[in-house]
Design a protein around this motif. Structure first.
Motif, mmCIF file in Angstrom:
data_model
loop_
_atom_site.group_PDB
_atom_site.id
_atom_site.type_symbol
_atom_site.label_atom_id
_atom_site.label_comp_id
_atom_site.label_asym_id
_atom_site.label_seq_id
_atom_site.Cartn_x
_atom_site.Cartn_y
_atom_site.Cartn_z
ATOM 1 N N TYR A 280 0.783 -0.819 0.091
ATOM 2 C CA TYR A 280 -0.232 0.170 -0.051
ATOM 3 C C TYR A 280 0.939 1.095 0.050
ATOM 4 C CZ TYR A 280 -4.386 -3.172 1.842
ATOM 5 O OH TYR A 280 -4.698 -3.885 2.142
ATOM 6 N N TYR A 281 0.554 2.188 -0.709
ATOM 7 C CA TYR A 281 1.265 3.872 -0.512
ATOM 8 C C TYR A 281 0.745 4.445 -1.025
ATOM 9 C CZ TYR A 281 1.119 3.943 -5.676
ATOM 10 O OH TYR A 281 0.706 4.443 -7.164
ATOM 11 N N ARG A 282 1.222 6.029 -0.824
ATOM 12 C CA ARG A 282 0.292 7.377 -0.174
ATOM 13 C C ARG A 282 -0.042 7.869 -1.881
ATOM 14 N NH1 ARG A 282 -2.051 9.463 4.868
ATOM 15 N NH2 ARG A 282 -2.609 11.435 3.306
ATOM 16 N N LYS A 283 -0.518 7.664 -2.597
ATOM 17 C CA LYS A 283 -0.709 8.107 -3.439
ATOM 18 C C LYS A 283 0.126 9.874 -3.595
ATOM 19 C CE LYS A 283 -4.568 7.022 -5.593
ATOM 20 N NZ LYS A 283 -5.064 6.661 -7.098
ATOM 21 N N ASP A 284 -0.726 10.448 -3.598
ATOM 22 C CA ASP A 284 -0.465 12.178 -2.677
ATOM 23 C C ASP A 284 0.862 12.222 -2.022
ATOM 24 O OD1 ASP A 284 -0.978 10.996 0.064
ATOM 25 O OD2 ASP A 284 -2.136 12.456 0.791
ATOM 26 N N TYR A 285 1.313 11.344 -1.091
ATOM 27 C CA TYR A 285 2.302 11.750 -0.835
ATOM 28 C C TYR A 285 3.824 11.397 -1.926
ATOM 29 C CZ TYR A 285 1.372 11.165 4.248
ATOM 30 O OH TYR A 285 0.056 11.844 5.661
ATOM 31 N N PHE A 286 3.648 10.748 -2.657
ATOM 32 C CA PHE A 286 4.322 10.014 -3.644
ATOM 33 C C PHE A 286 4.528 11.423 -5.243
ATOM 34 C CE2 PHE A 286 4.707 6.821 -1.658
ATOM 35 C CZ PHE A 286 6.082 6.000 -2.452
ATOM 36 N N LYS A 287 3.335 12.093 -5.277
ATOM 37 C CA LYS A 287 2.639 13.127 -6.328
ATOM 38 C C LYS A 287 3.549 14.185 -5.759
ATOM 39 C CE LYS A 287 -0.560 15.137 -8.853
ATOM 40 N NZ LYS A 287 -2.213 15.468 -8.805
ATOM 41 N N GLU A 288 3.139 14.561 -4.886
ATOM 42 C CA GLU A 288 3.783 15.855 -3.399
ATOM 43 C C GLU A 288 5.509 15.921 -4.352
ATOM 44 O OE1 GLU A 288 2.728 15.750 0.180
ATOM 45 O OE2 GLU A 288 0.041 16.247 -0.155
ATOM 46 N N ALA A 289 6.149 14.689 -4.000
ATOM 47 C CA ALA A 289 7.570 14.460 -4.369
ATOM 48 C C ALA A 289 8.052 13.735 -5.388
ATOM 49 C CB ALA A 289 7.967 13.457 -3.132
ATOM 50 N N GLY A 290 6.874 13.525 -6.202
ATOM 51 C CA GLY A 290 7.673 13.333 -7.680
ATOM 52 C C GLY A 290 7.782 12.054 -7.893
ATOM 53 N N LEU A 291 7.063 11.322 -7.457
ATOM 54 C CA LEU A 291 8.067 10.315 -7.174
ATOM 55 C C LEU A 291 6.699 9.225 -7.862
ATOM 56 C CD1 LEU A 291 9.300 9.524 -3.950
ATOM 57 C CD2 LEU A 291 10.378 9.430 -5.913
ATOM 58 N N ILE B 80 3.510 -2.547 3.879
ATOM 59 C CA ILE B 80 2.433 -4.060 3.605
ATOM 60 C C ILE B 80 1.789 -4.367 4.240
ATOM 61 C CG2 ILE B 80 4.550 -6.405 3.459
ATOM 62 C CD1 ILE B 80 7.035 -4.229 2.677
ATOM 63 N N HIS B 81 0.732 -5.106 3.526
ATOM 64 C CA HIS B 81 -0.290 -6.190 4.448
ATOM 65 C C HIS B 81 -0.946 -6.790 3.055
ATOM 66 C CE1 HIS B 81 -3.092 -6.867 7.640
ATOM 67 N NE2 HIS B 81 -2.309 -7.840 7.919
ATOM 68 N N HIS B 82 -1.782 -7.570 3.103
ATOM 69 C CA HIS B 82 -3.084 -8.158 1.545
ATOM 70 C C HIS B 82 -4.258 -7.454 1.988
ATOM 71 C CE1 HIS B 82 -4.209 -9.973 6.096
ATOM 72 N NE2 HIS B 82 -3.602 -10.495 5.782
ATOM 73 N N PRO B 83 -4.976 -8.161 1.489
ATOM 74 C CA PRO B 83 -6.567 -7.159 1.156
ATOM 75 C C PRO B 83 -7.602 -6.910 2.033
ATOM 76 C CG PRO B 83 -5.628 -9.113 -0.701
ATOM 77 C CD PRO B 83 -4.762 -9.130 0.543
ATOM 78 N N GLY B 84 -6.738 -7.821 3.356
ATOM 79 C CA GLY B 84 -7.538 -8.064 4.917
ATOM 80 C C GLY B 84 -7.643 -6.478 4.546
#
Length: 418
Positions: A157-168, A270-274
């Motif tokens: 899982y990752y934060r799309k907004d954080y990555f976008k802000e950082a240009g990642l 890191i986890h699963h769909p649960g």
């Protein structure tokens, strides 16, 4: 003489076509007298209020007249010990739910039946995702001791907004994860929890497998301390030693890990769909899911976890027990349990080809991962490692008290324990 008389008696009874289970104790789905063969089935439930299992038992019993199943729910924290004790004393149920890695305690001691012949003669065999059969086998052994039923795979899982802000971009390699963690860590926000507490061995194992390591080699020998695994662990340990993890991560269990992610303290988990429903409830479209990053960014492995079904070797009603557990692995029952509140991913390709697994992007990632996912090996040392030793060993590496390579060697030694 007595033996010959007994054989002769059985022959006469069989010739007369009486509906008996046989003189030797019975291993048949034929009716006993005028009623069905009655079997007992043990299981645990992650959600104790879920009625799905009882509904399935009622449906199965109504669908035919040869077998009647009674389900008995036992709390998970008591389940494994009770099942081992009951099986050792030949006083257990006929069939039972089991985790994949428990087979290392059950099968070598002759507690569970070899289901290979039953599976080979079962019409539903071809519908089970091929890679998942290994979850019911011992390392280096082709016999099938557990019928796959419900599994899950770990992803990122990752934060799309954080990555976008950082240009990642979303991470594909393990180096990408470290680079993103370093860029996103600022004293209030951190990269990724290493989860050094309870259950952390699964997150770690997923990272190790994605990094090119493996629990055992093709011959069944422990190989989790090979060169690829040691390189992967070195990356993982750096998350802690480079202070890219939040306070408490070295001893954190999952509740803290999920809280850190959903409240914005960490950028990745890191986890699963649960966790999918809770994460989406907290973050909405700010969260994204990608396959677990690998050593080079190319598709690779992750950890899978299987809850399957076994037949106890002490049961005198093995054929009836197999009829029940194989019925659970048919499309209707599989769809019902998989979409219940306590359900996981279906093991049947026919069900995985339906909604929601073909429509939800996160579930699609999880189902795809099953093609190459690996599970904890069914070795005697696995239970000891998961229950205690992994935490003790890897926490020392996280704190710089033990080298990364030495930690992996110690972990391999526990797994190799006879």
């Amino acid at each position: 003489m007595k033996f010959r008389k007994r054989v002769a008696t059985c022959a006469v009874l069989l010739a007369a076509a009486l509906a008996l289970t046989g003189c030797g104790g019975g291993d048949s789905t034929s009716a006993q007298g005028s009623g069905p063969v009655e079997i007992r089935y043990w299981l645990w439930q992650d959600n104790p209020t879920d009625t799905t299992w009882n509904e399935l038992a009622t449906e199965f019993n109504a669908s035919q007249q040869k077998v009647k199943v009674t389900v008995e729910v036992i709390p998970l924290d008591q389940y494994q010990d009770k099942l081992i004790t009951a099986a050792a004393n030949k006083a257990g149920p006929d069939a039972a739910r089991s985790k994949d890695w428990w087979l290392g305690q059950f099968a070598p001691k002759g507690m569970v039946a070899d289901l290979t012949a039953d599976v080979d003669g079962w019409a539903g065999k071809a519908d089970v995702t091929p890679a998942l059969w290994a979850t019911g086998q011992l390392p280096g052994d082709k016999k099938i001791y557990m019928l796959p039923h419900q599994y899950t795979t770990l992803y990122l899982y990752y934060r799309k907004d954080y990555f976008k802000e950082a240009g990642l971009a979303a991470p594909k390699s393990q180096q990408d994860v470290l680079d993103a963690a370093a860029k996103l860590t600022n004293g209030k926000r951190f990269g990724l929890d290493v989860r050094g507490g309870a259950g952390g061995q699964d997150q770690w194992a997923a990272w190790m497998l994605a990094g090119g390591g493996d629990f055992v080699d093709a011959g069944g020998a422990v190989s989790i301390n090979n060169d690829a695994a040691k390189k992967a662990n070195a990356f993982y340990v750096r998350l802690a030693t480079d202070k890219l993890t939040p306070p408490g991560s070295v001893t954190a269990a999952f509740a803290q890990v999920k809280t850190n992610f959903t409240t914005g303290t960490t950028a990745m988990m890191i986890h699963h769909p649960g966790s999918l429903a809770d994460v989406r409830s907290a973050l909405g479209d700010k969260v994204g899911v990608v396959p677990l990053p690998t050593v080079d960014g190319a598709p690779g492995a992750t950890l899978g976890s299987m809850s399957g079904n076994i037949v106890l070797s002490s049961s005198a009603k093995k054929a009836a027990a197999f009829q029940w557990i194989s019925w659970l692995d048919t499309a209707g029952p599989m769809k019902k349990i998989s979409t219940s509140s306590g359900g996981q991913l279906p093991v049947l390709a026919s069900v995985a080809a339906q909604a929601p697994y073909t429509e939800d992007e996160a579930l699609k990632v999880a189902v795809k991962a099953a093609e190459t996912a690996k599970t904890w090996p069914a070795l005697p040392g696995t239970a000891q490692l998961a229950a205690k030793d992994w935490q003790t060993i890897e926490q020392q590496a996280f704190l710089g008290q033990l080298s990364s390579d030495a930690a992996v060697d110690q972990i391999a030694g526990i797994l190799d324990k006879k």
